[in-house]
Design a protein around this motif. Sequence first.
Motif, PDB file in Angstrom:
ATOM      1  N   ILE A   1      64.496  25.352 -13.816  1.00  0.00           N
ATOM      2  CA  ILE A   1      64.890  23.942 -13.688  1.00  0.00           C
ATOM      3  C   ILE A   1      64.526  23.411 -12.303  1.00  0.00           C
ATOM      4  O   ILE A   1      63.993  22.305 -12.157  1.00  0.00           O
ATOM      5  CB  ILE A   1      66.403  23.770 -13.957  1.00  0.00           C
ATOM      6  CG1 ILE A   1      66.690  23.994 -15.448  1.00  0.00           C
ATOM      7  CG2 ILE A   1      66.885  22.386 -13.529  1.00  0.00           C
ATOM      8  CD1 ILE A   1      68.162  24.050 -15.794  1.00  0.00           C
TER       9      ILE A   1
ATOM     10  N   THR B   1      62.398  14.360  -1.553  1.00  0.00           N
ATOM     11  CA  THR B   1      63.167  13.155  -1.863  1.00  0.00           C
ATOM     12  C   THR B   1      63.348  12.279  -0.619  1.00  0.00           C
ATOM     13  O   THR B   1      63.165  11.053  -0.679  1.00  0.00           O
ATOM     14  CB  THR B   1      64.552  13.532  -2.443  1.00  0.00           C
ATOM     15  OG1 THR B   1      64.365  14.302  -3.632  1.00  0.00           O
ATOM     16  CG2 THR B   1      65.366  12.292  -2.769  1.00  0.00           C
TER      17      THR B   1
ATOM     18  N   ALA C   1      61.812  20.479 -11.702  1.00  0.00           N
ATOM     19  CA  ALA C   1      62.259  19.247 -11.032  1.00  0.00           C
ATOM     20  C   ALA C   1      61.380  18.942  -9.823  1.00  0.00           C
ATOM     21  O   ALA C   1      60.936  17.797  -9.632  1.00  0.00           O
ATOM     22  CB  ALA C   1      63.722  19.386 -10.609  1.00  0.00           C
TER      23      ALA C   1
ATOM     24  N   LYS D   1      65.059  10.365  -9.289  1.00  0.00           N
ATOM     25  CA  LYS D   1      65.967  11.047 -10.236  1.00  0.00           C
ATOM     26  C   LYS D   1      65.379  11.027 -11.640  1.00  0.00           C
ATOM     27  O   LYS D   1      65.470  12.005 -12.389  1.00  0.00           O
ATOM     28  CB  LYS D   1      67.331  10.358 -10.222  1.00  0.00           C
ATOM     29  CG  LYS D   1      68.166  10.684  -8.986  1.00  0.00           C
ATOM     30  CD  LYS D   1      69.377   9.770  -8.872  1.00  0.00           C
ATOM     31  CE  LYS D   1      70.377   9.974  -9.986  1.00  0.00           C
ATOM     32  NZ  LYS D   1      71.573   9.107  -9.820  1.00  0.00           N
TER      33      LYS D   1
ATOM     34  N   SER E   1      57.883  17.884 -10.987  1.00  0.00           N
ATOM     35  CA  SER E   1      57.904  16.531 -11.561  1.00  0.00           C
ATOM     36  C   SER E   1      57.911  15.469 -10.477  1.00  0.00           C
ATOM     37  O   SER E   1      57.258  14.430 -10.605  1.00  0.00           O
ATOM     38  CB  SER E   1      59.135  16.373 -12.467  1.00  0.00           C
ATOM     39  OG  SER E   1      59.103  17.318 -13.522  1.00  0.00           O
TER      40      SER E   1
ATOM     41  N   ALA F   1      62.533  13.683 -11.961  1.00  0.00           N
ATOM     42  CA  ALA F   1      63.071  15.036 -12.098  1.00  0.00           C
ATOM     43  C   ALA F   1      63.720  15.234 -13.467  1.00  0.00           C
ATOM     44  O   ALA F   1      63.492  16.253 -14.139  1.00  0.00           O
ATOM     45  CB  ALA F   1      64.083  15.309 -10.997  1.00  0.00           C
ATOM     46  N   TYR F   2      64.498  14.244 -13.908  1.00  0.00           N
ATOM     47  CA  TYR F   2      65.223  14.353 -15.180  1.00  0.00           C
ATOM     48  C   TYR F   2      64.268  14.457 -16.362  1.00  0.00           C
ATOM     49  O   TYR F   2      64.447  15.295 -17.248  1.00  0.00           O
ATOM     50  CB  TYR F   2      66.142  13.144 -15.359  1.00  0.00           C
ATOM     51  CG  TYR F   2      66.828  13.113 -16.704  1.00  0.00           C
ATOM     52  CD1 TYR F   2      67.893  13.962 -16.986  1.00  0.00           C
ATOM     53  CD2 TYR F   2      66.402  12.238 -17.708  1.00  0.00           C
ATOM     54  CE1 TYR F   2      68.520  13.953 -18.221  1.00  0.00           C
ATOM     55  CE2 TYR F   2      67.014  12.210 -18.950  1.00  0.00           C
ATOM     56  CZ  TYR F   2      68.070  13.067 -19.206  1.00  0.00           C
ATOM     57  OH  TYR F   2      68.671  13.055 -20.436  1.00  0.00           O
TER      58      TYR F   2
ATOM     59  N   VAL G   1      62.581  17.925 -16.438  1.00  0.00           N
ATOM     60  CA  VAL G   1      63.519  18.971 -16.870  1.00  0.00           C
ATOM     61  C   VAL G   1      63.816  18.839 -18.367  1.00  0.00           C
ATOM     62  O   VAL G   1      63.881  19.835 -19.091  1.00  0.00           O
ATOM     63  CB  VAL G   1      64.830  18.890 -16.046  1.00  0.00           C
ATOM     64  CG1 VAL G   1      65.904  19.799 -16.632  1.00  0.00           C
ATOM     65  CG2 VAL G   1      64.560  19.266 -14.597  1.00  0.00           C
TER      66      VAL G   1
ATOM     67  N   ILE H   1      62.997  20.049  -3.007  1.00  0.00           N
ATOM     68  CA  ILE H   1      63.430  18.811  -3.673  1.00  0.00           C
ATOM     69  C   ILE H   1      64.073  17.860  -2.669  1.00  0.00           C
ATOM     70  O   ILE H   1      63.782  16.656  -2.658  1.00  0.00           O
ATOM     71  CB  ILE H   1      64.426  19.138  -4.823  1.00  0.00           C
ATOM     72  CG1 ILE H   1      63.686  19.829  -5.978  1.00  0.00           C
ATOM     73  CG2 ILE H   1      65.107  17.870  -5.331  1.00  0.00           C
ATOM     74  CD1 ILE H   1      64.609  20.452  -7.009  1.00  0.00           C
TER      75      ILE H   1
END
Length: 464
Positions: free
Chosen positions: A317, A44, A321, A58, A324, A61-62, A65, A40
């Motif tokens: 998770i 990023t 994340a 963000k 995603s 990922a959010y 999740v 991650i």
Amino acid sequence: MNDCKINKKKIYEILCLCILSIVICVIKDISLIYAFVVGIIYTTIVSLKSGFKLKEIKSMAYEGVKECSSLYLIILLIGATVSVWLSSGVVPTMIYYGLEYMQGVNFLFASFMLISISAIFMGTAVGTISTIGVAILGIGKGFGIPMNILVGVIVSGAFLADKISPISGLLNLTLATTEINYKEAIKSAIYTMIPTMIICAIIYYIIGIKYEDSVGINSILELKNAMGKEFFISPYLLFLPIVIIILSIIGIKSSYCMFSGIIVGSIVTCFFQKIKVLSLLKYIIFGFNANSTSTIVNETLISGGMISMVSVIFIVIGAIALTSILQGTGIISYLTKDIIQKITSRKDLILKTGVISSILTVITCDQTMGIVLPSKLLKEKYKKLGVNKSILARTISDTGTIIAPIIPWNINALIVNLVTGISCTEYFRFALLCFVAPIVTIVFAFINTGNYKKQQKIESVKEV
């Protein structure tokens, strides 16, 4: 399909780093959460340098999740279910009668068939493993069968649910994304499922011959007596798994079925096993350990409870994340684009469907992406080449869906490890269905190519 702003070199750097991190964690027996965190962070950093904003990453990922929130509940319920089914005497009862009625039969063959049938009715692989599978493990231990072999057999039978059960969430996701109905799917699936089941059953029967007389009658009686001494044993307790299977058959969601099993199992624990409510809550949260004078009972009847599943949830998770972000930045689409563009024949189409689905399952640590993306990306190719969409669904189920439990960092493999205490690296070579199904699919791709070409010629002549 998202346009990828990240250059080719950086994409392969990200991919190599993610895979290397996972491999190191598996080899060193370190939690996979560290591998996903590394992936991650690096993804990023590269994405930010390539023009993406931190807010966008963000959000990717959010949202990923958040979409899988129901999965976290199911994982916790699995931990609670195993503890309750042990403390209530349901699993001990199944072991008690199983030792009696399965004595003298080829246990591996019988277990494979029993788990396969149960999985189809229950519609969930992990649910089958954490209930019926736990009982089969206890019986098998009584017969002296190595646990890694038995877990491999149980995994093979249980994951048949994700392939053909009409109430399986994954199969219904496959049907929805490929836009076919269950009748079409099962008619197509039979062609590869029957030879796959026959091959697996024969191999398990041959392996099982070695263990038919591995334990004497005295050892079996000793284990039965120990179970009878520590628990209230009654055939009436078998109604609980029967009711859960019935609820699954009529289409009740897996989470509701598990929750129902926990409630009824808790009542049975308090009233029939004479266990106090506070002790029961302790079992549910922190796990169950049999307090018996028999060593084999103590080793067999053990669970980690809900607390043991927290580490799995964090890993899940992390995996979701990372996946995603890889999808949102267009990296996954970029990796699959060239493969799709080069498809020119039916054989290539089926083979590359399996390859894409499998790669996505391996990379993303879950079957969902291995189902959704190939379905979306390849539907037009199937239409263009005149191949029925039911073959698309069958190929995905036979490859990306079925290989999940033999990938050490996959969510399913992690849950199997926690429920059974046997790691993927120990059981994977005995999970035959996960190997045989993709091989049979590849063989069918080559066999049917000739038939397809003949059909094309016939249609061309008719048109003339």
